[in-house]
Write an enzyme that holds these catalytic residues in place. Sequence first.
Site, short mmCIF file in Angstrom:
data_model
loop_
_atom_site.label_atom_id
_atom_site.label_comp_id
_atom_site.label_asym_id
_atom_site.label_seq_id
_atom_site.Cartn_x
_atom_site.Cartn_y
_atom_site.Cartn_z
N HIS A 1 -10.62 14.12 -4.05
CA HIS A 1 -9.38 13.33 -3.74
C HIS A 1 -9.30 11.82 -3.95
O HIS A 1 -8.40 11.30 -4.49
CB HIS A 1 -9.07 13.57 -2.14
CG HIS A 1 -7.79 12.86 -1.53
ND1 HIS A 1 -7.89 12.25 -0.33
CD2 HIS A 1 -6.70 12.64 -1.96
CE1 HIS A 1 -6.80 11.75 -0.04
NE2 HIS A 1 -5.87 11.89 -1.16
N GLU B 1 -8.88 11.34 -7.57
CA GLU B 1 -7.40 11.59 -7.79
C GLU B 1 -6.67 10.26 -7.68
O GLU B 1 -5.87 9.62 -8.45
CB GLU B 1 -6.70 12.70 -7.07
CG GLU B 1 -5.23 12.77 -7.06
CD GLU B 1 -4.55 13.03 -5.83
OE1 GLU B 1 -3.45 12.41 -5.63
OE2 GLU B 1 -5.10 13.52 -5.05
N HIS B 2 -6.86 9.55 -6.42
CA HIS B 2 -6.14 8.10 -6.00
C HIS B 2 -6.68 7.21 -7.36
O HIS B 2 -5.71 6.61 -7.61
CB HIS B 2 -6.68 7.92 -4.58
CG HIS B 2 -5.94 8.02 -3.75
ND1 HIS B 2 -4.87 7.45 -2.91
CD2 HIS B 2 -5.81 9.40 -3.02
CE1 HIS B 2 -4.43 8.09 -1.98
NE2 HIS B 2 -4.91 9.25 -1.98
N GLU C 1 -8.25 1.86 -2.68
CA GLU C 1 -7.83 3.32 -2.43
C GLU C 1 -8.85 3.74 -1.42
O GLU C 1 -8.28 4.62 -0.63
CB GLU C 1 -7.99 4.08 -3.67
CG GLU C 1 -6.89 3.92 -4.72
CD GLU C 1 -5.45 3.82 -4.12
OE1 GLU C 1 -5.33 4.47 -3.42
OE2 GLU C 1 -4.81 2.77 -4.70
N GLU D 1 -4.80 7.11 5.74
CA GLU D 1 -4.34 8.30 5.36
C GLU D 1 -4.90 9.30 6.38
O GLU D 1 -4.41 10.33 6.83
CB GLU D 1 -4.41 8.77 4.05
CG GLU D 1 -3.80 10.13 3.70
CD GLU D 1 -4.20 10.78 2.08
OE1 GLU D 1 -3.90 11.71 1.72
OE2 GLU D 1 -4.84 9.78 1.52
#
Length: 1266
Positions: A244, A247-248, A318, A325
């Site tokens: 993840h 991806e960011h 991020e 998040e």
Amino acid sequence: MPIPMAASASTSLIPPPLHHHHHRRRLPHSTSSFPRFPSRFRNNRFLLSTSLPFSSSIQSERRLHKAVHSGLGLRANGGDALKHYTSVLGEPVTQSLFLPHHSCTSCCLSSSKKRRTSHARFTPGAFLDKSSFQLSKNKLHHTSRVQLPHATVGPDEPHAASTTWPDGIGEKQDSSSFDSELEQIEGFLISELPSHPKLHRGQLKNGLRYLILPNKVPPNRFEAHMEVHAGSIDEEDDEQGIAHMIEHVAFLGSKKREKLLGTGARSNAYTDFHHTVFHIHAPTSTKDSDGDLLPVVLDALDEIAFHPKFLSSRIEKERRAILSELQMMNTIEYRVDCQLLQHLHSENKLSKRFPIGLEEQIKKWDAEKIRKFHERWYFPANATLYIVGDIDNIPKTVSQIEAVFGQTGVENEKSTVVTPSSAFGAMASFLVPKLSVGLGGNSSERSANIDQSKVFNKERQAVRPPVKHNWSLPESSTDLKPPQIFQHELLQNFSINMFCKIPVNKVRTYGDLRNVLMKRIFLSALHFRINTRYKSSNPPFTSVELDHSDSGREGCTVTTLTITAEPKNWQSAIRVAVQEVRRLKEFGVTKGELTRYLDALLKDSEHLAAMIDNVSSVDNLDFIMESDALGHKVMDQRQGHESLFAVAGTVTLEEVNSVGAKVLEFVADFGKPTAPIPAAIIACVPRKVHIEGTGETEFRISSTEITDAMKAGLSQPIEPEPELEVPKELIQSSTLEELKMQRTPAFIPVSPETNATKLYDEETGITRRRLTNGIPVNYKISKTETQSGVMRLIVGGGRAVESSDSRGSVIVGVRTLSEGGRVGNFSREQVELFCVNHLINCSLESTEEFISMEFRFTLRDNGMRAAFQLLHMVLEHSVWVDDAFDRARQLYLSYYRSIPKSLERSTAHKLMVAMLDGDERFIEPTPKSLENLTLQSVKDAVMSQFVGDNMEVSIVGDFTEEEIESCILDYLGTAQAERNHKREQEFSPPLFRPSPSDLQSQEVFLKDTDERACAYIAGPAPNRWGFTVDGQDLLGTINDAITINDDQSKSVVLQTEGGLRKSLRGHSLFFGITMGLLAEIINSRLFTTVRDSLGLTYDVSFELNLFDRLKLGWYVISVTSTPGKVHKAVDACKNVLRGLHSNKITERELDRAKRTLLMRHEAEIKSNAYWLGLLAHLQASSVPRKDISCIKDLTFLYDVATVEDIYLAYEQLKVDENSLYSCIGIAGAQAGQEIAAPLEVEEVGDTYPGVIPVGRGLSTMTRPTT
């Protein structure tokens, strides 16, 4: 699917994929759907809900993210069955999850999809109650579109070719004749299904696979998705969340992607267990570029996937975003989903590798650690490129792919490509929607010396995800695990999930497809029965759902029985659900049920096949990606339709019951040695429950009690299902003729200003009519959705007309009507089956201003006349029953009591109470108000609004003028004109609390095991037409009071092809247009400042609630954060909101906002549902400023809007300290004590101009990165 269940293909039982989306996430409204246990499986289940005929779903949050449904995942209408659209004009266009879209029987088994668009199905028969309380109605942001058919066996599920099936099916029921038939057709059933004729597949020398599919919807645009076959399942123990993170960093760090922002392209990314997907939706060319935009898009994807720069600044940025998040998504729903996944897949890594990752690890990784994972998995041979869109030249496209990607990985990589058994071994695109990942750690420039301490072979895995399952097979050696119990203080209702897990049966032959069809018929009967059996008394359950579907992300097929109930009724709920499953397993479906549901499936399939040219590129792409992940054959709609029709003639009652019984064995034969062992049984329950007269009491439950309740249901006596008589018509032709003689329906002049009884606008194709009973009618003939139609009745009034002594009467009344599901002398089940037979879907909704009914229908087999008959019967002969009223009231009572258990809802509720001075019409009805209601009072509150010209009906579809006007006269014209109620509705206008007030800044504290925080900031705004709460008409003052220095900002009259048209400033839609543009600009600034630059949140959004009838509106900023940062986040949001004068709006910002809104408009303009929204209030007496120019001039009005126009709108938002309200919600073990004080805030990095985030629907998925 046409049967009373939605063919929902997603069965993935895992936390949904992390999704990064452009559009903003919808703000939670102050009220929410009646408390349903928040299970992530809602997306892909066969819901057996108690309220099907008027299947209701009170939606708490009008979110634009819904799960994609396709394949055999069988699901019925349930509480979460609605999708909401908002037209450019702001009228909510609500769509049931079951539209004529994907998921046909022929599509069979599919898995859970989660994407930026949702695939709805046409599920007939329900009056879905879509009433909602709203903190905000994002009416100016149309971010979803009506989805077209989707499936698992074809880009849209295969569709059957005819509304009737071959002669003799009914007779082929005895075993001897069936054996002879089998001998003749055996060869046919083992033959391969056809492949999609337009789908082009290829592979580069470096191993990159690609698929290209030409598709004209939407025109002049294309989808390019890069799927990297690596996800959280591939992480080592010390890498949890690193996929993840990559991806960011890769996505948001790409400069080439940034260059696309001004082209009208949209991009995003998501990570799931088995893959990571980067996607770009772009125009084929732009005004500013000489050539094709595809190479530019491919170049951006190449950089993102294979050549990212792991800069320290981006990694740290991020890292902060992901940690934020992680806290934001850690809701009770997410925790429940994690529990279900952990027990369902306890034997493998799926139970441990949630895409969001582990906080302590995310904080540690440095750039080198992140880079190593990327080098291990991100190489061309481990990726698949999908290009679907308005592309004609396949050879040219292949050359462009080779030019961009051909040399990537060739120089320095030794890759072994393992050919998977399925088409690609690709993973499903609906993985856990994940946000772009943020990386953590101190990063340095890329080192040439790679640590070789751990050597990984670079090869594409043949099986995805690479895990081993313990299958639920008969006589399995696996021991039966006792039911697991997850108990938490934030849970409100009882819910239990019983799972069965088997290998995926690939659908590649006609026999495979036939097997899927038989399962679908069988489970359709179960769905319907559970609704009808308890129609006349309050059932012990809130809902019963049975889902049987494939999951590419989990690599298995899962059957799930989910039961939700009030805690006090949990044992009875289990007994009833188990009993019904056992009844169907033992006795099977009846001959009538077989005929009914097979016919319905074939009709729906035929309908979808006719819409082959209306399927959007993203839907086709999602379908192909998921089908390949599962190994299913990909067909187009016509092939699917023809294949389904071909196998339908071979289906027999005996085989349907035999195949279906096997699906239910794990429940119906529970405890027997020969029964499949359930993969897991998990009950999720509250710690305390409310007992009338006693208050909060400890809730006690044990595994033994759960097992005993199941055995009790298995031991109770059962009887076969009786056959039901289904009405062919709700109004007999003789009755209709008598009505026409009595009431002489006719058209009268459309308005007092004209003698014309018909007004037709050539440019828009809109026709306006008015009937002698006062009902105005708007219709538009549209050929874009073949043989489909939509109709909406809008009734002025809504909750605003609730009197002080009957608060809640309208919303409870609409729910009561929905729960009852009866009209005239017809029972609930007869009405439902009438809708099933005619492929009608009907939904009900109550808002603050209106009551509405929406119908979706097919034009085949008199479907439109059937829909009009149903509308006529509701208007003239609705039936109100006590048990439905009791259920409706109990649902709202339960919902009200659940508010304190939700951080977002309790925070929003407190803010709304303060801002609107406790006006209960805009919040949830209180227990005291609910107690004061009676069946008669709620009936009067609703039906008193159904009077003459207080109603308006709009219809859009593929009908002829003769057909539509005949239906209008016959069924609307014969509705009674007047009732014994006041002609004019009188009600107290809503008011904002006088300011200043000591309630303008408040906090909510929620005890929880984990820390979270959120906040809402709100204030007054005018309504869409320029009226304010204090009686001002701003539109009249705009033209008189403006002095303009910039010639380009002057209000001018422009010459167009249609002649002279008013400029924006003189137009009645001035505030609707300018407020929408302003919202886009503020959202962009909030993201750039509060999220990206200051690092105070992962998710922040600004939304406007602009009413049409009520003379007020409001704005709301929602922000999620941590307890330590939330106060600073609120202050930063206020500064952005108030800073538009000191930091002036630029022309570039305005141009981007225009492009965004116009792009949404253009993407939706061919949708019937979107046109229905545009037509709303066109002749409504309560919305006098809405006229045909609001539709005709829409794009023109956006084009001519100036920066000064935006400031005129901005001046009407009350953002001063005396007008603005805020409420901060904090959850944690120390909530209200130490946690209430701001905690230490980490340093923030450099600013990064990001894209706008969009939330996705499932609890376990991560939020949008951009």
